[in-house]
Design a protein around this motif. Structure first.
Motif, PDB file in Angstrom:
ATOM      1  N   LYS A 174      14.222 -25.825  -0.631  1.00 10.91           N
ATOM      2  CA  LYS A 174      13.348 -24.909   0.094  1.00 10.91           C
ATOM      3  C   LYS A 174      13.016 -23.728  -0.806  1.00 10.91           C
ATOM      4  CE  LYS A 174      17.002 -22.194   2.298  1.00 10.91           C
ATOM      5  NZ  LYS A 174      17.518 -21.619   3.556  1.00 10.91           N
ATOM      6  N   THR A 175      11.947 -23.053  -0.468  1.00 13.12           N
ATOM      7  CA  THR A 175      11.538 -21.854  -1.187  1.00 13.12           C
ATOM      8  C   THR A 175      11.442 -20.709  -0.195  1.00 13.12           C
ATOM      9  OG1 THR A 175      10.279 -23.108  -2.832  1.00 13.12           O
ATOM     10  CG2 THR A 175       9.720 -20.778  -2.558  1.00 13.12           C
ATOM     11  N   GLU A 176      12.145 -19.630  -0.487  1.00 19.29           N
ATOM     12  CA  GLU A 176      12.074 -18.463   0.391  1.00 19.29           C
ATOM     13  C   GLU A 176      10.972 -17.523  -0.091  1.00 19.29           C
ATOM     14  OE1 GLU A 176      16.168 -17.605   2.701  1.00 19.29           O
ATOM     15  OE2 GLU A 176      16.020 -16.729   0.699  1.00 19.29           O
ATOM     16  N   ILE A 177      10.180 -17.042   0.859  1.00 26.70           N
ATOM     17  CA  ILE A 177       9.065 -16.135   0.578  1.00 26.70           C
ATOM     18  C   ILE A 177       9.266 -14.844   1.357  1.00 26.70           C
ATOM     19  CG2 ILE A 177       6.567 -15.795   0.714  1.00 26.70           C
ATOM     20  CD1 ILE A 177       7.220 -18.057  -1.131  1.00 26.70           C
ATOM     21  N   LEU A 178       9.157 -13.720   0.672  1.00 32.81           N
ATOM     22  CA  LEU A 178       9.149 -12.429   1.360  1.00 32.81           C
ATOM     23  C   LEU A 178       7.704 -12.151   1.770  1.00 32.81           C
ATOM     24  CD1 LEU A 178      10.570  -9.839   2.251  1.00 32.81           C
ATOM     25  CD2 LEU A 178      10.146  -8.910  -0.021  1.00 32.81           C
ATOM     26  N   LEU A 179       7.455 -12.160   3.062  1.00 33.37           N
ATOM     27  CA  LEU A 179       6.105 -12.007   3.605  1.00 33.37           C
ATOM     28  C   LEU A 179       5.945 -10.609   4.189  1.00 33.37           C
ATOM     29  CD1 LEU A 179       3.460 -13.626   4.272  1.00 33.37           C
ATOM     30  CD2 LEU A 179       4.482 -14.095   6.504  1.00 33.37           C
ATOM     31  N   VAL A 180       4.879  -9.933   3.807  1.00 30.57           N
ATOM     32  CA  VAL A 180       4.605  -8.580   4.297  1.00 30.57           C
ATOM     33  C   VAL A 180       3.177  -8.528   4.817  1.00 30.57           C
ATOM     34  CG1 VAL A 180       4.518  -6.125   3.720  1.00 30.57           C
ATOM     35  CG2 VAL A 180       6.148  -7.616   2.559  1.00 30.57           C
ATOM     36  N   ALA A 181       3.012  -8.005   6.021  1.00 29.30           N
ATOM     37  CA  ALA A 181       1.674  -7.854   6.603  1.00 29.30           C
ATOM     38  C   ALA A 181       1.551  -6.473   7.237  1.00 29.30           C
ATOM     39  CB  ALA A 181       1.418  -8.931   7.651  1.00 29.30           C
ATOM     40  N   ILE A 182       0.426  -5.826   6.995  1.00 33.06           N
ATOM     41  CA  ILE A 182       0.129  -4.521   7.594  1.00 33.06           C
ATOM     42  C   ILE A 182      -1.246  -4.620   8.230  1.00 33.06           C
ATOM     43  CG2 ILE A 182      -0.123  -2.042   7.197  1.00 33.06           C
ATOM     44  CD1 ILE A 182       1.501  -2.423   4.613  1.00 33.06           C
ATOM     45  N   HIS A 183      -1.356  -4.195   9.475  1.00 31.02           N
ATOM     46  CA  HIS A 183      -2.631  -4.302  10.174  1.00 31.02           C
ATOM     47  C   HIS A 183      -3.681  -3.438   9.486  1.00 31.02           C
ATOM     48  CE1 HIS A 183      -5.522  -4.647  13.438  1.00 31.02           C
ATOM     49  NE2 HIS A 183      -4.731  -5.578  13.994  1.00 31.02           N
ATOM     50  N   ASN A 184      -4.879  -3.985   9.389  1.00 32.82           N
ATOM     51  CA  ASN A 184      -5.967  -3.263   8.720  1.00 32.82           C
ATOM     52  C   ASN A 184      -6.220  -1.893   9.342  1.00 32.82           C
ATOM     53  OD1 ASN A 184      -6.421  -5.365   6.924  1.00 32.82           O
ATOM     54  ND2 ASN A 184      -7.872  -6.386   8.282  1.00 32.82           N
ATOM     55  N   ASP A 185      -6.046  -1.778  10.662  1.00 35.26           N
ATOM     56  CA  ASP A 185      -6.270  -0.496  11.334  1.00 35.26           C
ATOM     57  C   ASP A 185      -5.296   0.568  10.826  1.00 35.26           C
ATOM     58  OD1 ASP A 185      -8.272  -1.669  12.794  1.00 35.26           O
ATOM     59  OD2 ASP A 185      -7.123  -1.841  14.655  1.00 35.26           O
ATOM     60  N   ILE A 186      -4.045   0.159  10.553  1.00 35.17           N
ATOM     61  CA  ILE A 186      -3.049   1.095  10.045  1.00 35.17           C
ATOM     62  C   ILE A 186      -3.432   1.561   8.644  1.00 35.17           C
ATOM     63  CG2 ILE A 186      -0.636   1.366   9.355  1.00 35.17           C
ATOM     64  CD1 ILE A 186      -0.998   1.217  12.359  1.00 35.17           C
ATOM     65  N   ILE A 187      -3.823   0.628   7.805  1.00 41.61           N
ATOM     66  CA  ILE A 187      -4.216   0.984   6.447  1.00 41.61           C
ATOM     67  C   ILE A 187      -5.436   1.899   6.463  1.00 41.61           C
ATOM     68  CG2 ILE A 187      -5.120   0.079   4.263  1.00 41.61           C
ATOM     69  CD1 ILE A 187      -3.357  -2.349   4.658  1.00 41.61           C
ATOM     70  N   ASN A 188      -6.400   1.592   7.315  1.00 40.49           N
ATOM     71  CA  ASN A 188      -7.604   2.432   7.399  1.00 40.49           C
ATOM     72  C   ASN A 188      -7.263   3.841   7.880  1.00 40.49           C
ATOM     73  OD1 ASN A 188      -9.302   0.395   6.502  1.00 40.49           O
ATOM     74  ND2 ASN A 188      -9.716  -0.374   8.562  1.00 40.49           N
ATOM     75  N   GLU A 189      -6.303   3.939   8.802  1.00 40.37           N
ATOM     76  CA  GLU A 189      -5.874   5.262   9.285  1.00 40.37           C
ATOM     77  C   GLU A 189      -5.274   6.090   8.148  1.00 40.37           C
ATOM     78  OE1 GLU A 189      -2.496   7.183  12.277  1.00 40.37           O
ATOM     79  OE2 GLU A 189      -3.116   5.086  12.552  1.00 40.37           O
ATOM     80  N   TYR A 190      -4.428   5.463   7.337  1.00 36.07           N
ATOM     81  CA  TYR A 190      -3.819   6.180   6.222  1.00 36.07           C
ATOM     82  C   TYR A 190      -4.836   6.484   5.132  1.00 36.07           C
ATOM     83  CZ  TYR A 190       0.949   6.025   7.964  1.00 36.07           C
ATOM     84  OH  TYR A 190       2.074   6.241   8.695  1.00 36.07           O
ATOM     85  N   LYS A 191      -5.773   5.576   4.908  1.00 41.12           N
ATOM     86  CA  LYS A 191      -6.839   5.846   3.943  1.00 41.12           C
ATOM     87  C   LYS A 191      -7.649   7.063   4.360  1.00 41.12           C
ATOM     88  CE  LYS A 191      -7.715   1.244   1.982  1.00 41.12           C
ATOM     89  NZ  LYS A 191      -8.696   0.120   1.896  1.00 41.12           N
ATOM     90  N   ASP A 192      -7.901   7.185   5.663  1.00 34.81           N
ATOM     91  CA  ASP A 192      -8.656   8.321   6.190  1.00 34.81           C
ATOM     92  C   ASP A 192      -7.911   9.629   5.941  1.00 34.81           C
ATOM     93  OD1 ASP A 192     -10.623   9.775   7.579  1.00 34.81           O
ATOM     94  OD2 ASP A 192      -9.616   9.471   9.506  1.00 34.81           O
ATOM     95  N   ILE A 193      -6.604   9.609   6.206  1.00 33.86           N
ATOM     96  CA  ILE A 193      -5.788  10.809   5.982  1.00 33.86           C
ATOM     97  C   ILE A 193      -5.811  11.216   4.517  1.00 33.86           C
ATOM     98  CG2 ILE A 193      -3.411  11.685   5.963  1.00 33.86           C
ATOM     99  CD1 ILE A 193      -2.931   9.956   8.485  1.00 33.86           C
ATOM    100  N   ILE A 194      -5.611  10.246   3.637  1.00 31.81           N
ATOM    101  CA  ILE A 194      -5.560  10.538   2.204  1.00 31.81           C
ATOM    102  C   ILE A 194      -6.903  11.046   1.700  1.00 31.81           C
ATOM    103  CG2 ILE A 194      -5.190   9.519  -0.076  1.00 31.81           C
ATOM    104  CD1 ILE A 194      -2.670   9.986   1.697  1.00 31.81           C
TER     105      ILE A 194
END
Length: 365
Positions: free
Chosen positions: A156-176
């Motif tokens: 088997k192969t283990e994968i570290l999976l990370v997902a961030i909702h686009n709305d969250i990223i857009n909110e932080y982009k707006d702040i920055i």
């Protein structure tokens, strides 16, 4: 409270090269913290650091959790940068663990097979509770470890999976953007903690970040984050419990918490007794998390590294040792930076509070 080194390092900085500085920005629920570094000949030079409370920007007390509109958070960032004498506009920003999806997934074949982004995206659909099109997806193949438990010898192969909702990223982009900065990356705070607190190649170690709104835990196995969890109680819950139980306002309760902590003096036991049920819950959940990791991988964390402002509660390390029966030490993120020797004591004492921000800046370097 500001720990800027701007004035203290004036002459120290003048001798440095003109390489661009980088900024790690940790936007929390009650404080914004920054650490500014510069790379010089493979060394991370500490230029400045500081923190600012978000409470007053929402007409609340210093240290209180608050949800602010983007323009208010941006103004707090501008004020912090001014007070800390930060000049760079290149910033790496933390994303709260609670706003992220982080999971180890297993693919039913060995690592010799070519693993494409399409394969990961298809597999991610089975685990992420929202459409893949609505998130920013990242992943990393976890190197094989001969010590891991293998069931029936299957590959088997283990994968570290990370997902961030686009709305969250857009909110932080707006702040920055409103703060006049340029974000080079957004990083889940747990990964920043690992960068600042643990050396690559270290054996199995747990990180426990005790924040205002909650506690983030991660187990790091030879430099790889194998598991993480969010515990829904934090240091502000202790302050609120003291305020309600003793009939004092938030500011007074916060002062009592910081000055008395987990004192063993008889006259302080009524105060300690108010905080103990919350701490017992936090450490019970932490113990369950560590046990689950042990059951899954067949080995235990050798120690727990404390970070976050809440970890600075007096007597907490000893309390944690009793509850978890494991060695505990405090994060020292500034130990990975170069700075004047006379500041080492101060930096070590405040280091746990700046673990995420320091990890972000180190990651950018």
């Amino acid at each position: 409270m500001d720990f800027s080194l701007g004035g203290l390092l004036k002459n120290f900085k003048s001798a440095m090269s003109h390489q661009k500085s980088v900024l790690g920005l940790d936007i929390g629920s009650s404080f914004v913290k920054l650490v500014q570094l510069r790379k010089e000949q493979e060394r991370a030079i500490l230029e400045t650091y500081g923190e600012i409370s978000l409470g007053p920007y929402g007409k609340m007390k210093i240290g209180q959790n608050v949800k602010l509109p983007p323009d208010a958070v941006a103004q707090a960032i501008k004020d912090l940068m001014k007070e800390s004498n930060s000049k760079t506009d290149t910033v790496r920003v933390s994303i709260p663990l609670k706003s992220s999806f982080v999971k180890i997934i297993s693919l039913p074949f060995g690592q010799e097979k070519n693993i494409s982004a399409e394969v990961i995206a298809m597999e991610a659909r089975r685990h992420i509770p929202v459409p893949v099109s609505e998130v920013a997806l990242d992943w990393w193949i976890i190197p094989e470890n001969e010590n891991d438990i293998k069931k029936d010898g299957e590959k088997k192969t283990e994968i570290l999976l990370v997902a961030i909702h686009n709305d969250i990223i857009n909110e932080y982009k707006d702040i920055i953007s409103r703060a006049g900065l340029k974000a080079t990356a957004f990083e889940v705070e747990s990964f920043s903690l690992v960068k600042s607190g643990i050396s690559r190649g270290s054996p199995t170690i747990a990180v426990m970040d005790i924040g205002s709104a909650g506690v983030k835990m991660a187990v790091v196995d030879y430099g790889v984050m194998k598991s993480s969890v969010l515990i829904s109680k934090g240091s502000q819950d202790l302050t609120l419990a003291l305020s309600q139980s003793l009939g004092v306002d938030f500011a007074k309760a916060e002062e009592m918490k910081r000055e008395i902590g987990l004192s063993d003096l008889p006259e302080h036991q009524d105060i300690v007794a108010v905080m103990e049920p919350i701490l017992d819950y936090i450490f019970h959940e932490a113990a369950v998390f560590l046990k689950d990791f042990q059951n899954k991988y067949g080995r235990s964390a050798s120690k727990v590294i404390f970070s976050g402002g809440g970890s600075l509660l007096k007597g907490l390390a000893g309390y944690g040792v009793k509850k978890l029966t494991i060695e505990i030490e405090y994060a020292n993120p500034f130990g990975k930076t170069e700075h004047p020797a006379f500041l080492s004591g101060v930096l070590k004492s405040v280091g746990p509070d700046f673990s995420v921000a320091a990890g972000l800046a180190l990651g950018e370097l």
